[in-house]
Scaffold this motif. Structure first.
Motif, PDB file in Angstrom:
ATOM      1  N   LEU A  69      -0.507   2.828 -15.614  1.00 49.67           N
ATOM      2  CA  LEU A  69      -1.060   3.154 -14.426  1.00 49.67           C
ATOM      3  C   LEU A  69      -0.735   4.489 -13.559  1.00 49.67           C
ATOM      4  CD1 LEU A  69      -0.769  -0.351 -13.192  1.00 49.67           C
ATOM      5  CD2 LEU A  69      -2.753   0.568 -14.027  1.00 49.67           C
ATOM      6  N   ARG A  70      -1.522   5.539 -13.763  1.00 53.42           N
ATOM      7  CA  ARG A  70      -0.916   6.766 -13.365  1.00 53.42           C
ATOM      8  C   ARG A  70      -0.419   6.625 -11.830  1.00 53.42           C
ATOM      9  NH1 ARG A  70      -5.918   9.053 -16.213  1.00 53.42           N
ATOM     10  NH2 ARG A  70      -4.683  10.230 -18.023  1.00 53.42           N
ATOM     11  N   ASN A  71       0.621   7.426 -11.836  1.00 50.92           N
ATOM     12  CA  ASN A  71       1.458   7.571 -10.589  1.00 50.92           C
ATOM     13  C   ASN A  71       1.922   5.903  -9.852  1.00 50.92           C
ATOM     14  OD1 ASN A  71      -1.188   9.523 -10.103  1.00 50.92           O
ATOM     15  ND2 ASN A  71       0.810  10.297  -9.965  1.00 50.92           N
ATOM     16  N   HIS A  72       2.206   4.980 -10.863  1.00 45.06           N
ATOM     17  CA  HIS A  72       2.365   3.746 -10.558  1.00 45.06           C
ATOM     18  C   HIS A  72       3.253   3.169 -11.296  1.00 45.06           C
ATOM     19  CE1 HIS A  72      -0.111  -0.109  -8.968  1.00 45.06           C
ATOM     20  NE2 HIS A  72       1.351  -0.284  -9.044  1.00 45.06           N
ATOM     21  N   GLY A  73       2.856   2.853 -12.573  1.00 41.55           N
ATOM     22  CA  GLY A  73       3.769   2.153 -13.545  1.00 41.55           C
ATOM     23  C   GLY A  73       3.430   1.498 -14.810  1.00 41.55           C
ATOM     24  N   ILE A  74       3.942   0.613 -15.366  1.00 42.88           N
ATOM     25  CA  ILE A  74       3.700  -0.097 -16.828  1.00 42.88           C
ATOM     26  C   ILE A  74       3.088  -1.180 -16.490  1.00 42.88           C
ATOM     27  CG2 ILE A  74       4.792  -1.030 -18.661  1.00 42.88           C
ATOM     28  CD1 ILE A  74       7.259   0.974 -18.497  1.00 42.88           C
ATOM     29  N   LEU A  75       1.976  -1.468 -17.689  1.00 40.80           N
ATOM     30  CA  LEU A  75       1.304  -2.763 -17.720  1.00 40.80           C
ATOM     31  C   LEU A  75       1.221  -2.754 -18.975  1.00 40.80           C
ATOM     32  CD1 LEU A  75      -0.472  -4.665 -16.013  1.00 40.80           C
ATOM     33  CD2 LEU A  75      -2.499  -3.391 -16.615  1.00 40.80           C
ATOM     34  N   SER A 119       3.415   9.344 -14.133  1.00 35.40           N
ATOM     35  CA  SER A 119       3.104  10.374 -12.898  1.00 35.40           C
ATOM     36  C   SER A 119       2.986  12.077 -13.585  1.00 35.40           C
ATOM     37  CB  SER A 119       3.955  10.487 -11.947  1.00 35.40           C
ATOM     38  OG  SER A 119       4.183   9.120 -11.143  1.00 35.40           O
ATOM     39  N   LEU A 120       3.332  11.801 -14.892  1.00 35.80           N
ATOM     40  CA  LEU A 120       3.468  13.131 -15.668  1.00 35.80           C
ATOM     41  C   LEU A 120       2.150  13.667 -16.350  1.00 35.80           C
ATOM     42  CD1 LEU A 120       5.640  15.492 -16.355  1.00 35.80           C
ATOM     43  CD2 LEU A 120       6.031  13.815 -18.604  1.00 35.80           C
ATOM     44  N   PHE A 170      -4.449   6.199 -10.260  1.00 33.20           N
ATOM     45  CA  PHE A 170      -4.108   5.671  -9.237  1.00 33.20           C
ATOM     46  C   PHE A 170      -5.219   5.649  -8.023  1.00 33.20           C
ATOM     47  CE2 PHE A 170      -1.438   5.496  -5.079  1.00 33.20           C
ATOM     48  CZ  PHE A 170      -0.993   4.103  -5.310  1.00 33.20           C
ATOM     49  N   GLU A 171      -5.455   4.366  -7.317  1.00 33.58           N
ATOM     50  CA  GLU A 171      -6.533   3.992  -6.406  1.00 33.58           C
ATOM     51  C   GLU A 171      -5.941   3.336  -5.317  1.00 33.58           C
ATOM     52  OE1 GLU A 171     -10.182   2.295  -7.689  1.00 33.58           O
ATOM     53  OE2 GLU A 171     -10.110   2.910  -9.865  1.00 33.58           O
ATOM     54  N   GLY A 172      -4.527   3.514  -4.873  1.00 33.66           N
ATOM     55  CA  GLY A 172      -3.882   2.840  -4.045  1.00 33.66           C
ATOM     56  C   GLY A 172      -3.437   1.443  -4.532  1.00 33.66           C
ATOM     57  N   VAL A 173      -2.809   0.626  -3.787  1.00 33.33           N
ATOM     58  CA  VAL A 173      -2.098  -0.595  -3.962  1.00 33.33           C
ATOM     59  C   VAL A 173      -3.315  -1.481  -4.628  1.00 33.33           C
ATOM     60  CG1 VAL A 173      -2.443  -1.442  -1.580  1.00 33.33           C
ATOM     61  CG2 VAL A 173      -0.650  -2.585  -3.128  1.00 33.33           C
ATOM     62  N   THR A 174      -3.284  -2.235  -5.627  1.00 33.35           N
ATOM     63  CA  THR A 174      -4.155  -2.855  -6.177  1.00 33.35           C
ATOM     64  C   THR A 174      -4.369  -4.503  -5.545  1.00 33.35           C
ATOM     65  OG1 THR A 174      -2.529  -3.998  -7.672  1.00 33.35           O
ATOM     66  CG2 THR A 174      -3.638  -2.053  -8.538  1.00 33.35           C
ATOM     67  N   HIS A 225      -2.060 -13.613 -23.082  1.00 36.09           N
ATOM     68  CA  HIS A 225      -1.549 -14.504 -22.622  1.00 36.09           C
ATOM     69  C   HIS A 225      -0.398 -14.535 -21.347  1.00 36.09           C
ATOM     70  CE1 HIS A 225       0.131 -18.870 -23.041  1.00 36.09           C
ATOM     71  NE2 HIS A 225       1.075 -18.173 -23.202  1.00 36.09           N
ATOM     72  N   CYS A 226       0.109 -13.466 -21.794  1.00 37.78           N
ATOM     73  CA  CYS A 226       1.312 -12.872 -20.785  1.00 37.78           C
ATOM     74  C   CYS A 226       1.108 -11.403 -20.494  1.00 37.78           C
ATOM     75  CB  CYS A 226       2.677 -12.796 -21.495  1.00 37.78           C
ATOM     76  SG  CYS A 226       4.314 -12.573 -20.369  1.00 37.78           S
ATOM     77  N   ILE A 227       1.185 -11.158 -18.990  1.00 34.79           N
ATOM     78  CA  ILE A 227       1.279  -9.780 -18.497  1.00 34.79           C
ATOM     79  C   ILE A 227       2.242  -9.407 -17.758  1.00 34.79           C
ATOM     80  CG2 ILE A 227      -0.290  -8.396 -17.045  1.00 34.79           C
ATOM     81  CD1 ILE A 227      -2.775 -10.507 -17.614  1.00 34.79           C
ATOM     82  N   MET A 228       2.797  -8.266 -17.947  1.00 35.81           N
ATOM     83  CA  MET A 228       4.050  -7.787 -17.245  1.00 35.81           C
ATOM     84  C   MET A 228       3.713  -6.109 -16.699  1.00 35.81           C
ATOM     85  SD  MET A 228       6.523  -8.452 -20.231  1.00 35.81           S
ATOM     86  CE  MET A 228       7.244 -10.241 -20.671  1.00 35.81           C
ATOM     87  N   HIS A 229       4.075  -6.265 -15.364  1.00 33.77           N
ATOM     88  CA  HIS A 229       3.591  -5.191 -14.541  1.00 33.77           C
ATOM     89  C   HIS A 229       5.104  -4.724 -13.652  1.00 33.77           C
ATOM     90  CE1 HIS A 229       2.358  -1.859 -11.851  1.00 33.77           C
ATOM     91  NE2 HIS A 229       2.403  -2.579 -11.085  1.00 33.77           N
ATOM     92  N   THR A 230       5.548  -3.654 -14.062  1.00 32.93           N
ATOM     93  CA  THR A 230       6.797  -2.889 -13.399  1.00 32.93           C
ATOM     94  C   THR A 230       6.628  -1.624 -13.003  1.00 32.93           C
ATOM     95  OG1 THR A 230       7.626  -2.200 -15.327  1.00 32.93           O
ATOM     96  CG2 THR A 230       8.292  -4.582 -15.062  1.00 32.93           C
ATOM     97  N   HIS A 231       7.535  -1.203 -11.988  1.00 33.12           N
ATOM     98  CA  HIS A 231       7.646  -0.019 -11.415  1.00 33.12           C
ATOM     99  C   HIS A 231       9.098   0.443 -11.638  1.00 33.12           C
ATOM    100  CE1 HIS A 231       4.980  -1.081  -7.849  1.00 33.12           C
ATOM    101  NE2 HIS A 231       4.157  -1.156  -8.944  1.00 33.12           N
TER     102      HIS A 231
END
Length: 253
Positions: free
Chosen positions: A170-176, A121-122, A145-149, A106-112
């Motif tokens: 999301l590896r090398n990218h952030g939280i989802l 990235s670890l 990571f496959e590049g910008v989504t 219902h709600c999705i959050m993605h941050t860097h």
């Protein structure tokens, strides 16, 4: 100060409430230091309107988002209400995919956030070395990571890697993170962010102590007993909104 888009004159109570809740959430994220210039996204489905959800207007900082400036779109990216603002394709492609295929998202959050990107990235990702990390042991999916989504064809791999989980690094990218409600998604994000911050601090000092699988199982079994009434994250999110309101109530416009 950014120009605020007018709210559509005709609007359901459900949409009005969704706009208020989501606008408050953007301000909470900014207050907590989770803004990333004009990028990153929190999306929220509108109850009673199949395929309709709200997303932040591309070009506004989280601190500028208001209930009226949120953009209403469908899962194909079409605007469902007049808005002078564009939508960031990098946000739409990923969020629309999950809203389309996962009824409980219902709600999705993605941050860097710095901590989220660092742990993603670890090698090994998040480890069960602190209280909050133990919340998530066995519950986090990973996607390389496959590049910008912005490419639709990545979607199938994202779904496959997510599986039955609703939290992903999301590896090398952030939280989802995803939730059945916005407060549920919020408390997942807050807890995961804390877990990442503490892992970074711990690893900077030396060799961490890993919590045993048996202890993690007991922790996860009993965690609900520490939850305030009202559903996952409800009391926590309400407290954060009160803090935001002490600073500025313009998000309600």
């Amino acid at each position: 100060m950014a120009t605020v888009a007018p709210i559509r004159p005709q609007m359901s109570d459900a949409e009005h409430e969704a706009r208020q809740q989501l606008a408050a959430c953007y301000r909470v994220f900014d207050m907590l230091g989770w803004s990333e210039m004009i990028y990153n996204h929190i999306t929220l489905k509108i109850p009673g309107e199949d395929g309709a959800f709200l997303i932040n207007p591309f070009g506004l900082h989280f601190s500028e988002v208001t209930a009226s400036s949120l953009v209403k779109i469908d899962i194909d990216g079409n605007k469902l209400a007049d808005s002078p603002y564009p939508v960031n394709r990098a946000g739409f492609v990923q969020h629309a995919l999950f809203h389309r295929h996962l009824p409980d998202a219902h709600c999705i959050m993605h941050t860097h956030t710095t901590a989220g990107m660092a742990v993603s990235s670890l090698e090994g990702g998040l480890r069960p070395i602190n209280f909050y990390a133990c919340n998530f042991a066995g519950q986090i999916a990973y996607h390389d990571f496959e590049g910008v989504t912005v490419r639709d064809e990545e979607g199938q791999r994202l779904l496959e890697h997510l599986g039955d989980k609703r939290i992903m690094l999301l590896r090398n990218h952030g939280i989802l993170v995803m939730g059945r409600t916005l407060p549920e998604a919020f408390i997942k994000h807050w807890s995961l962010q804390r877990a990442c911050e503490i892992q970074l601090a711990t690893l900077s000092m030396g060799t961490p102590l890993e919590v045993s699988a048996d202890t993690v199982a007991v922790h996860q079994r009993d965690l609900h007993q520490a939850q305030a009434p009202g559903g996952p994250g409800a009391a926590d999110f309400a407290a954060m909104v009160r803090l935001v309101d002490r600073r500025d109530t313009s998000w309600r416009q």
